[in-house]
Every structure is written in structure tokens, then in C-alpha cells.
Design a protein around this motif. Structure first.
Motif, PDB file in Angstrom:
ATOM      1  N   ARG A  41       2.071  -3.600  -3.576  1.00 51.38           N
ATOM      2  CA  ARG A  41       2.389  -2.315  -2.953  1.00 51.38           C
ATOM      3  C   ARG A  41       1.482  -2.035  -1.761  1.00 51.38           C
ATOM      4  O   ARG A  41       1.938  -1.693  -0.662  1.00 51.38           O
ATOM      5  CB  ARG A  41       2.280  -1.181  -3.979  1.00 51.38           C
ATOM      6  CG  ARG A  41       2.521   0.204  -3.385  1.00 51.38           C
ATOM      7  CD  ARG A  41       2.315   1.307  -4.417  1.00 51.38           C
ATOM      8  NE  ARG A  41       1.053   1.236  -5.144  1.00 51.38           N
ATOM      9  CZ  ARG A  41      -0.133   1.565  -4.640  1.00 51.38           C
ATOM     10  NH1 ARG A  41      -0.244   1.996  -3.387  1.00 51.38           N
ATOM     11  NH2 ARG A  41      -1.234   1.480  -5.379  1.00 51.38           N
ATOM     12  N   THR A  43      -0.331  -4.108   0.034  1.00 51.95           N
ATOM     13  CA  THR A  43      -0.129  -5.075   1.116  1.00 51.95           C
ATOM     14  C   THR A  43       1.130  -4.742   1.909  1.00 51.95           C
ATOM     15  O   THR A  43       1.132  -4.784   3.139  1.00 51.95           O
ATOM     16  CB  THR A  43      -0.065  -6.512   0.554  1.00 51.95           C
ATOM     17  OG1 THR A  43      -1.288  -6.781  -0.147  1.00 51.95           O
ATOM     18  CG2 THR A  43       0.109  -7.539   1.657  1.00 51.95           C
ATOM     19  N   GLU A  44       2.192  -4.365   1.209  1.00 53.02           N
ATOM     20  CA  GLU A  44       3.432  -3.956   1.882  1.00 53.02           C
ATOM     21  C   GLU A  44       3.201  -2.681   2.699  1.00 53.02           C
ATOM     22  O   GLU A  44       3.615  -2.590   3.857  1.00 53.02           O
ATOM     23  CB  GLU A  44       4.533  -3.733   0.856  1.00 53.02           C
ATOM     24  CG  GLU A  44       5.826  -3.185   1.429  1.00 53.02           C
ATOM     25  CD  GLU A  44       6.606  -4.169   2.284  1.00 53.02           C
ATOM     26  OE1 GLU A  44       7.341  -3.711   3.178  1.00 53.02           O
ATOM     27  OE2 GLU A  44       6.479  -5.384   2.067  1.00 53.02           O
ATOM     28  N   GLU A  45       2.520  -1.704   2.132  1.00 47.63           N
ATOM     29  CA  GLU A  45       2.280  -0.437   2.830  1.00 47.63           C
ATOM     30  C   GLU A  45       1.395  -0.608   4.059  1.00 47.63           C
ATOM     31  O   GLU A  45       1.653  -0.023   5.106  1.00 47.63           O
ATOM     32  CB  GLU A  45       1.614   0.576   1.890  1.00 47.63           C
ATOM     33  CG  GLU A  45       2.510   1.120   0.809  1.00 47.63           C
ATOM     34  CD  GLU A  45       1.766   2.002  -0.198  1.00 47.63           C
ATOM     35  OE1 GLU A  45       2.428   2.454  -1.140  1.00 47.63           O
ATOM     36  OE2 GLU A  45       0.543   2.244  -0.032  1.00 47.63           O
ATOM     37  N   GLY A  48       2.915  -4.725   5.836  1.00 41.84           N
ATOM     38  CA  GLY A  48       4.301  -5.164   5.810  1.00 41.84           C
ATOM     39  C   GLY A  48       4.533  -6.565   5.276  1.00 41.84           C
ATOM     40  O   GLY A  48       5.630  -7.096   5.421  1.00 41.84           O
ATOM     41  N   ASP A  50       5.317  -8.970   2.223  1.00 46.68           N
ATOM     42  CA  ASP A  50       5.956  -8.753   0.922  1.00 46.68           C
ATOM     43  C   ASP A  50       5.570  -9.868  -0.050  1.00 46.68           C
ATOM     44  O   ASP A  50       6.159 -10.946  -0.035  1.00 46.68           O
ATOM     45  CB  ASP A  50       7.475  -8.700   1.101  1.00 46.68           C
ATOM     46  CG  ASP A  50       8.203  -8.373  -0.183  1.00 46.68           C
ATOM     47  OD1 ASP A  50       7.540  -8.178  -1.240  1.00 46.68           O
ATOM     48  OD2 ASP A  50       9.443  -8.318  -0.141  1.00 46.68           O
ATOM     49  N   SER A  53       8.348 -11.527  -2.198  1.00 43.59           N
ATOM     50  CA  SER A  53       9.486 -12.121  -1.487  1.00 43.59           C
ATOM     51  C   SER A  53       9.800 -13.547  -1.902  1.00 43.59           C
ATOM     52  O   SER A  53      10.826 -14.083  -1.508  1.00 43.59           O
ATOM     53  CB  SER A  53       9.208 -12.100   0.022  1.00 43.59           C
ATOM     54  OG  SER A  53       8.139 -13.002   0.328  1.00 43.59           O
ATOM     55  N   ASP A  87       6.926 -15.666   6.423  1.00 46.38           N
ATOM     56  CA  ASP A  87       6.754 -14.223   6.345  1.00 46.38           C
ATOM     57  C   ASP A  87       5.867 -13.849   7.509  1.00 46.38           C
ATOM     58  O   ASP A  87       5.098 -14.674   8.008  1.00 46.38           O
ATOM     59  CB  ASP A  87       6.115 -13.792   5.030  1.00 46.38           C
ATOM     60  CG  ASP A  87       6.269 -12.293   4.753  1.00 46.38           C
ATOM     61  OD1 ASP A  87       6.999 -11.625   5.498  1.00 46.38           O
ATOM     62  OD2 ASP A  87       5.661 -11.802   3.794  1.00 46.38           O
TER      63      ASP A  87
END
Length: 105
Positions: A41, A43-45, A48, A50, A53, A87
Motif C-alpha cells: 500500500r 509503495t503504491e501510494e 506508484g 505495484d 502486480s 514496472d
């Protein structure tokens, strides 16, 4: 390569503990959330990427380091992932991150 971020200095919070420091993406574990869920969470926030993935493989963790702070203790818990597929850093949250980069070991 290793992925690092430079923590942002927030207006009015220049004295914040982590502001301006080189770090890995991360933050607090929310109630009911596992360490892995928190890492994914945050790292995504923040940048970006994922981690869910299929482009990353969990390798393990670095021994946890307790850091006393006032009446409680912060536990720094680094999780290590290997990027196995494509990614890219799709966005950077400017309130959290001033810069991000991959650097050779």
C-alpha cells in the motif's frame, strides 16, 4: 539495483523526523493490515510501484530494528523484493517524496 526515495520536507514540518532523508518507501501498518499489505500500500501510494502486480518477488526481510521514541517504540521493518518483470514509477506523491531513483549496489 536498489530503489531509494528522498523524503519530502513538508511546509511547516521541516523538523519532521524523516524529512529530507534517503529511505525506502514505507510507513505505518494500519489496523488489521499485514506487514506485506502495508509495504504494498505505502509503495503504491508514495511512488506508484505495484508490488502485487506479479512483477515483484518477495525475498525476505532485514532484521527489525526497534527505535525508542518517547513513550513508545517504532519498529523499522524492511521487506526486500526482487523486480522480476516490467514496472515503472508511475507517479510520485510530492507530499511524501521529493525524488526517487534506482541505484546500482
Amino acid at each position: 539495483e536498489t530503489f531509494f526515495i528522498l523524503r519530502a520536507s513538508r511546509p511547516g514540518q521541516e523538523s519532521a523526523r524523516w524529512a529530507g532523508q534517503v529511505a525506502f518507501p514505507g510507513g505505518h501498518v494500519e489496523r488489521g493490515e499485514s506487514d506485506h499489505d502495508a509495504v504494498a500500500r505505502e509503495t503504491e501510494e508514495e511512488v506508484g510501484l505495484d508490488l502485487r502486480s506479479g512483477s515483484y518477488e518477495y525475498l525476505g526481510c532485514i532484521p527489525e530494528k526497534p527505535v525508542p521514541r518517547g513513550i513508545d517504540t517504532l519498529v523499522v521493518a524492511c521487506r526486500v523484493y526482487l523486480q522480476t518483470g516490467p514496472d515503472s514509477c508511475r507517479r510520485i506523491d510530492p507530499h511524501e517524496v521529493a525524488a526517487a531513483l534506482w541505484t546500482p549496489l
